[in-house]
Design an enzyme around this catalytic site. Sequence first.
Site, PDB file in Angstrom:
ATOM      1  CG  ASP A  10      -1.850   1.181   1.351  1.00  0.00           C
ATOM      2  OD1 ASP A  10      -2.375   1.735   0.303  1.00  0.00           O
ATOM      3  OD2 ASP A  10      -2.063   1.895   2.570  1.00  0.00           O
ATOM      4  CG  ASN A  74      -9.628   0.951  -2.655  1.00  0.00           C
ATOM      5  OD1 ASN A  74     -10.484   0.162  -2.976  1.00  0.00           O
ATOM      6  ND2 ASN A  74      -9.243   0.773  -1.431  1.00  0.00           N
ATOM      7  CB  CYS A 186      -9.647   4.691   0.736  1.00  0.00           C
ATOM      8  SG  CYS A 186      -7.911   5.125   1.108  1.00  0.00           S
TER       9      CYS A 186
HETATM   10  N1  DGL Z   1      -4.831   3.229   0.913  1.00  0.00           N
HETATM   11  C1  DGL Z   1      -4.817   3.845  -0.222  1.00  0.00           C
HETATM   12  C2  DGL Z   1      -6.004   3.504  -1.166  1.00  0.00           C
HETATM   13  O1  DGL Z   1      -6.766   2.462  -0.848  1.00  0.00           O
HETATM   14  C3  DGL Z   1      -4.151   4.996  -0.585  1.00  0.00           C
HETATM   15  C4  DGL Z   1      -4.256   6.419   0.224  1.00  0.00           C
HETATM   16  C5  DGL Z   1      -3.316   7.437  -0.735  1.00  0.00           C
HETATM   17  O2  DGL Z   1      -2.179   7.149  -0.494  1.00  0.00           O
HETATM   18  O3  DGL Z   1      -3.782   8.326  -1.123  1.00  0.00           O
HETATM   19  O4  DGL Z   1      -6.161   4.224  -2.126  1.00  0.00           O
END
Ligand code: DGL
Length: 269
Positions: A10, A74, A186
């Site tokens: 991630d 995501n 997210c």
């Molecule tokens: N945790 C991430 C997602 O699921 C990204 C959050 C980020 O880095 O902006 O999109």
Amino acid sequence: MHNLPIGVFDSGIGGLTVLRALRQALPRESFLYLGDTARLPYGTKTPASVVRYALQSTAVLCQQGIKLLVVACNTASAVALPSLRAAYAPLPVIGVVESGAKAACMVSRSGHIGVIGTEGTVRGGSYEREIIARRPSAQVHAQACQLFVALAEEGWFDTPVTRATAEAYLRPLLSRAPVDTLVLGCTHFPVLREAIAAVAGPGVTLVDSAQTVAQHVVHILENQGFAAMESKEGDLVFFATEGPERFARVGSLFFGATIRPEDVTLVDL
Ligand code: DGL
């Protein structure tokens, strides 16, 4: 192959919410987790940058040897899966968007599905496409909530500031559409569940793709005959591209178990 770990990455510690579900579903598997904390957030970056970051993060995990990759982000799942699959074939690469869309379609009664995610995820429209492909009559109402990422990384899961931010993002969405389901699109958002639920109210079901992703991985390992043969609990190894102490401290809250700073190795991509 059986005893190689599963790779998970991630942009930061959000993917630890997915690792937690994977660990519960697959206690005998070993996992390598990489949080690209130096380049967080991914949600405000261009698709080209996110694809590059995803390829570099995956390279580190592949150098260690992995049997399957879970893109626990995501934003990266929305844009980087084709490039990752092409670059690392025949490694199975699993994203989180498809699972989130699938879970939302199963849960929603009215077909009015809200999706909250990063700016990049919402701009790319991947949830709309995945939901409509499964349920053509669905109405998808998406809202970018980029500040939620910073609040989650700060460990401000249910503070007055978090509730005010949830109010500002979600109230307009909820008043323009009769959503009965809200996808936490997210992997940083499940830790904010209480603050989000307080604004959404009891009539809205929150969907977190972590469980569905874990079930998908169980299925693939069984089908391909890749499941761990060990009888003991698998190992956990963590990598971060910046701030191992912070990763361990706030990451423990996301993971629901203690991560010690000495368990986190700093890597440069
Ligand atoms: N945790 C991430 C997602 O699921 C990204 C959050 C980020 O880095 O902006 O999109």
